[in-house]
Write a protein that holds these residues in place. Structure first.
Motif, PDB file in Angstrom:
ATOM      1  N   GLU A 168      14.071  13.213  10.314  1.00  0.00           N
ATOM      2  CA  GLU A 168      13.873  13.645  11.700  1.00  0.00           C
ATOM      3  C   GLU A 168      14.138  12.537  12.706  1.00  0.00           C
ATOM      4  OE1 GLU A 168      10.311  16.814  10.456  1.00  0.00           O
ATOM      5  OE2 GLU A 168       9.838  14.946  11.506  1.00  0.00           O
ATOM      6  N   ILE A 169      13.706  11.308  12.381  1.00  0.00           N
ATOM      7  CA  ILE A 169      13.757  10.257  13.400  1.00  0.00           C
ATOM      8  C   ILE A 169      14.841   9.218  13.157  1.00  0.00           C
ATOM      9  CG2 ILE A 169      11.341  10.559  14.045  1.00  0.00           C
ATOM     10  CD1 ILE A 169      10.624   8.114  12.446  1.00  0.00           C
ATOM     11  N   ALA A 170      15.639   9.394  12.104  1.00  0.00           N
ATOM     12  CA  ALA A 170      16.761   8.474  11.900  1.00  0.00           C
ATOM     13  C   ALA A 170      17.685   8.416  13.114  1.00  0.00           C
ATOM     14  CB  ALA A 170      17.537   8.855  10.645  1.00  0.00           C
ATOM     15  N   PRO A 171      17.993   9.557  13.759  1.00  0.00           N
ATOM     16  CA  PRO A 171      18.865   9.475  14.943  1.00  0.00           C
ATOM     17  C   PRO A 171      18.265   8.661  16.084  1.00  0.00           C
ATOM     18  CG  PRO A 171      18.791  11.725  14.105  1.00  0.00           C
ATOM     19  CD  PRO A 171      17.710  10.955  13.395  1.00  0.00           C
ATOM     20  N   SER A 172      16.938   8.464  16.080  1.00  0.00           N
ATOM     21  CA  SER A 172      16.272   7.672  17.124  1.00  0.00           C
ATOM     22  C   SER A 172      16.215   6.192  16.780  1.00  0.00           C
ATOM     23  CB  SER A 172      14.852   8.195  17.357  1.00  0.00           C
ATOM     24  OG  SER A 172      14.866   9.536  17.780  1.00  0.00           O
ATOM     25  N   GLY A 173      16.765   5.818  15.618  1.00  0.00           N
ATOM     26  CA  GLY A 173      16.797   4.417  15.229  1.00  0.00           C
ATOM     27  C   GLY A 173      15.559   3.931  14.513  1.00  0.00           C
ATOM     28  N   VAL A 174      14.668   4.848  14.132  1.00  0.00           N
ATOM     29  CA  VAL A 174      13.450   4.482  13.404  1.00  0.00           C
ATOM     30  C   VAL A 174      13.651   4.794  11.925  1.00  0.00           C
ATOM     31  CG1 VAL A 174      10.976   4.913  13.121  1.00  0.00           C
ATOM     32  CG2 VAL A 174      11.989   4.920  15.407  1.00  0.00           C
ATOM     33  N   GLN A 175      13.356   3.818  11.080  1.00  0.00           N
ATOM     34  CA  GLN A 175      13.494   4.006   9.643  1.00  0.00           C
ATOM     35  C   GLN A 175      12.125   4.255   9.011  1.00  0.00           C
ATOM     36  OE1 GLN A 175      16.668   1.465   7.783  1.00  0.00           O
ATOM     37  NE2 GLN A 175      16.340   0.227   9.598  1.00  0.00           N
ATOM     38  N   VAL A 176      12.130   5.027   7.943  1.00  0.00           N
ATOM     39  CA  VAL A 176      10.894   5.347   7.215  1.00  0.00           C
ATOM     40  C   VAL A 176      11.058   4.909   5.775  1.00  0.00           C
ATOM     41  CG1 VAL A 176       9.296   7.163   6.499  1.00  0.00           C
ATOM     42  CG2 VAL A 176      10.434   7.310   8.731  1.00  0.00           C
ATOM     43  N   VAL A 177      10.105   4.135   5.298  1.00  0.00           N
ATOM     44  CA  VAL A 177      10.161   3.567   3.950  1.00  0.00           C
ATOM     45  C   VAL A 177       8.869   3.900   3.213  1.00  0.00           C
ATOM     46  CG1 VAL A 177      10.385   1.438   2.608  1.00  0.00           C
ATOM     47  CG2 VAL A 177      11.567   1.659   4.819  1.00  0.00           C
ATOM     48  N   VAL A 178       8.987   4.234   1.940  1.00  0.00           N
ATOM     49  CA  VAL A 178       7.830   4.485   1.088  1.00  0.00           C
ATOM     50  C   VAL A 178       7.710   3.344   0.083  1.00  0.00           C
ATOM     51  CG1 VAL A 178       6.844   6.005  -0.677  1.00  0.00           C
ATOM     52  CG2 VAL A 178       7.982   6.990   1.317  1.00  0.00           C
ATOM     53  N   VAL A 179       6.498   2.815  -0.066  1.00  0.00           N
ATOM     54  CA  VAL A 179       6.222   1.783  -1.069  1.00  0.00           C
ATOM     55  C   VAL A 179       5.285   2.389  -2.099  1.00  0.00           C
ATOM     56  CG1 VAL A 179       5.244  -0.495  -1.513  1.00  0.00           C
ATOM     57  CG2 VAL A 179       6.545  -0.080   0.588  1.00  0.00           C
ATOM     58  N   GLU A 180       5.646   2.254  -3.384  1.00  0.00           N
ATOM     59  CA  GLU A 180       4.911   2.904  -4.475  1.00  0.00           C
ATOM     60  C   GLU A 180       4.345   1.854  -5.434  1.00  0.00           C
ATOM     61  OE1 GLU A 180       7.850   6.826  -4.523  1.00  0.00           O
ATOM     62  OE2 GLU A 180       8.273   5.107  -5.807  1.00  0.00           O
ATOM     63  N   PRO A 181       3.142   1.363  -5.180  1.00  0.00           N
ATOM     64  CA  PRO A 181       2.541   0.393  -6.111  1.00  0.00           C
ATOM     65  C   PRO A 181       2.077   1.069  -7.396  1.00  0.00           C
ATOM     66  CG  PRO A 181       1.563   0.249  -3.901  1.00  0.00           C
ATOM     67  CD  PRO A 181       2.323   1.528  -3.973  1.00  0.00           C
ATOM     68  N   GLY A 182       2.136   0.303  -8.487  1.00  0.00           N
ATOM     69  CA  GLY A 182       1.458   0.693  -9.714  1.00  0.00           C
ATOM     70  C   GLY A 182       0.089   0.047  -9.718  1.00  0.00           C
ATOM     71  N   ALA A 183      -0.285  -0.558 -10.831  1.00  0.00           N
ATOM     72  CA  ALA A 183      -1.587  -1.217 -10.929  1.00  0.00           C
ATOM     73  C   ALA A 183      -1.563  -2.530 -10.152  1.00  0.00           C
ATOM     74  CB  ALA A 183      -1.939  -1.476 -12.385  1.00  0.00           C
ATOM     75  N   VAL A 184      -2.446  -2.643  -9.173  1.00  0.00           N
ATOM     76  CA  VAL A 184      -2.588  -3.854  -8.376  1.00  0.00           C
ATOM     77  C   VAL A 184      -4.041  -4.294  -8.461  1.00  0.00           C
ATOM     78  CG1 VAL A 184      -2.349  -4.888  -6.091  1.00  0.00           C
ATOM     79  CG2 VAL A 184      -0.758  -3.094  -6.813  1.00  0.00           C
ATOM     80  N   ARG A 185      -4.252  -5.569  -8.713  1.00  0.00           N
ATOM     81  CA  ARG A 185      -5.619  -6.078  -8.892  1.00  0.00           C
ATOM     82  C   ARG A 185      -6.316  -6.185  -7.536  1.00  0.00           C
ATOM     83  NH1 ARG A 185      -2.867  -9.878 -12.215  1.00  0.00           N
ATOM     84  NH2 ARG A 185      -3.406 -11.588 -10.790  1.00  0.00           N
ATOM     85  N   THR A 186      -7.004  -5.111  -7.168  1.00  0.00           N
ATOM     86  CA  THR A 186      -7.732  -5.072  -5.901  1.00  0.00           C
ATOM     87  C   THR A 186      -9.096  -4.439  -6.130  1.00  0.00           C
ATOM     88  OG1 THR A 186      -6.962  -2.860  -5.265  1.00  0.00           O
ATOM     89  CG2 THR A 186      -5.553  -4.722  -4.662  1.00  0.00           C
ATOM     90  N   GLU A 187      -9.911  -4.451  -5.083  1.00  0.00           N
ATOM     91  CA  GLU A 187     -11.212  -3.790  -5.152  1.00  0.00           C
ATOM     92  C   GLU A 187     -11.057  -2.295  -5.378  1.00  0.00           C
ATOM     93  OE1 GLU A 187     -13.458  -4.664  -1.668  1.00  0.00           O
ATOM     94  OE2 GLU A 187     -13.377  -6.836  -1.953  1.00  0.00           O
ATOM     95  N   MET A 188      -9.924  -1.728  -4.964  1.00  0.00           N
ATOM     96  CA  MET A 188      -9.710  -0.289  -5.129  1.00  0.00           C
ATOM     97  C   MET A 188      -9.744   0.105  -6.602  1.00  0.00           C
ATOM     98  SD  MET A 188      -6.569   2.155  -3.801  1.00  0.00           S
ATOM     99  CE  MET A 188      -7.123   2.233  -2.104  1.00  0.00           C
ATOM    100  N   LEU A 189      -9.136  -0.718  -7.472  1.00  0.00           N
ATOM    101  CA  LEU A 189      -9.181  -0.421  -8.902  1.00  0.00           C
ATOM    102  C   LEU A 189     -10.615  -0.416  -9.409  1.00  0.00           C
ATOM    103  CD1 LEU A 189      -6.244  -2.276 -10.710  1.00  0.00           C
ATOM    104  CD2 LEU A 189      -6.650   0.170 -10.580  1.00  0.00           C
ATOM    105  N   GLY A 190     -11.404  -1.395  -8.984  1.00  0.00           N
ATOM    106  CA  GLY A 190     -12.794  -1.463  -9.408  1.00  0.00           C
ATOM    107  C   GLY A 190     -13.591  -0.264  -8.929  1.00  0.00           C
ATOM    108  N   ARG A 191     -13.346   0.158  -7.668  1.00  0.00           N
ATOM    109  CA  ARG A 191     -14.051   1.328  -7.148  1.00  0.00           C
ATOM    110  C   ARG A 191     -13.666   2.579  -7.905  1.00  0.00           C
ATOM    111  NH1 ARG A 191     -12.917  -1.126  -2.026  1.00  0.00           N
ATOM    112  NH2 ARG A 191     -11.175   0.316  -1.690  1.00  0.00           N
ATOM    113  N   ALA A 192     -12.394   2.703  -8.273  1.00  0.00           N
ATOM    114  CA  ALA A 192     -11.948   3.879  -9.019  1.00  0.00           C
ATOM    115  C   ALA A 192     -12.636   3.950 -10.383  1.00  0.00           C
ATOM    116  CB  ALA A 192     -10.430   3.859  -9.187  1.00  0.00           C
TER     117      ALA A 192
END
Length: 293
Positions: A168-192
């Motif tokens: 939708e917004i590529a013609p406006s010069g804005v790019q959209v990127v998705v980042v897909e982490p796997g296992a990352v050593r953070t507090e989130m893993l511990g909470r899960a």
């Protein structure tokens, strides 16, 4: 002497800890002025530093989002917005049957609708600055493993929204990127892992028979990931690459596990992928229940 350029702004949500905090620091180190969304004053005090301006931001609170948009619009130096990094999120590992429907709604509020609301509020500034939107998804946004239904549901949806927005917004010069982490050593893993263990004690006898071993296996696998997962700084470097690359890819993975799983999801039939995922999880089941899986 040529004056140094005014640093561009990058907004990072969910910057209290983990990937968000590491990303804020990495982008500040690269010369950006980072507006770092945090939940509490003590998180702000811990993160504040050169190039990092913490803001209290709960992406499910409209007044917080309005305040963020006003801060960007009224920037005293008139700085352009280089990127919005939608990173805030809540981890959940729960079988579909036993996750209360109100909790489903709350999870989508944080992991999807909040990101949409922040993006809508900041898109005018992003268009003016020819910036980009970086949505932090997950390997769970490509493959929904057992007990990841609620969480993966939010991430699959975020990936779909990202694809639509990119077109939708590529013609406006804005790019959209998705980042897909796997296992990352953070507090989130511990909470899960903690959440999964708490869930095991609340199952009915019938649910315990169906899912008890599975929930314990997921908790054990998650605990193991805190040892072999990549550090948050690795994820931050990938996100910084997505922010700074002249021609960023539409998707980046973080960690070998994410790269492998997304590759298998592309080439394997569903049933074969089911078998691979089950075999990977089997060693984590309690011994007495392994034979059934």
């Amino acid at each position: 002497m040529i004056p140094s350029p005014i640093p561009e702004i990058v907004i990072v949500t969910g910057a209290s800890s983990g990937i968000g905090a590491a990303t804020a620091r990495e982008l500040a180190r690269r010369g950006f002025h980072v507006l770092a969304g945090v939940r509490r004053d003590r998180d702000a005090d811990a993160l504040r530093g050169p190039g990092i301006e913490p803001l209290i931001l709960d992406i499910t609170h409209p007044e917080h989002i309005r305040a963020l948009a006003a801060r960007v619009q009224g920037d005293p130096q008139g700085r352009a917005v280089r990127a919005l990094v939608n990173n805030a999120g809540v981890p959940v590992n729960v079988p579909v049957e036993v996750f209360p429907i109100d909790e489903w709604r709350r999870l989508f509020e944080v992991n999807l609708f909040g990101h949409v609301a922040v993006t809508q509020a900041l898109l005018p500034a992003l268009v003016r600055g020819k910036g980009r939107v970086i949505n932090i998804s997950s390997v769970g946004g490509r493959v929904a493993m057992a007990t990841y239904g609620p969480y993966a549901g939010t991430k699959f949806a975020l990936e779909a929204v990202s694809d639509a927005l990119r077109r939708e917004i590529a013609p406006s010069g804005v790019q959209v990127v998705v980042v897909e982490p796997g296992a990352v050593r953070t507090e989130m893993l511990g909470r899960a892992a903690t959440t999964a263990q708490q869930l095991a004690s609340t199952l009915t006898p019938e649910q315990g028979q169906r899912y008890g071993g599975l929930v314990q296996a997921i908790a054990a696998q998650t605990a193991s990931a805190t040892e072999w997962g990549v550090p948050a700084e690795t994820a931050a470097q990938v996100i910084a690459r997505a922010v700074t690359a002249r021609k960023p890819r539409t998707r980046y993975t973080v960690g070998r596990d994410a790269a492998l799983v997304t590759f298998m999801a592309r080439i394997l039939p569903d049933r074969m992928l089911d078998c691979v995922v089950a075999a990977t999880l089997r060693p984590y089941f309690p011994k007495q229940s392994r034979s059934a899986h």
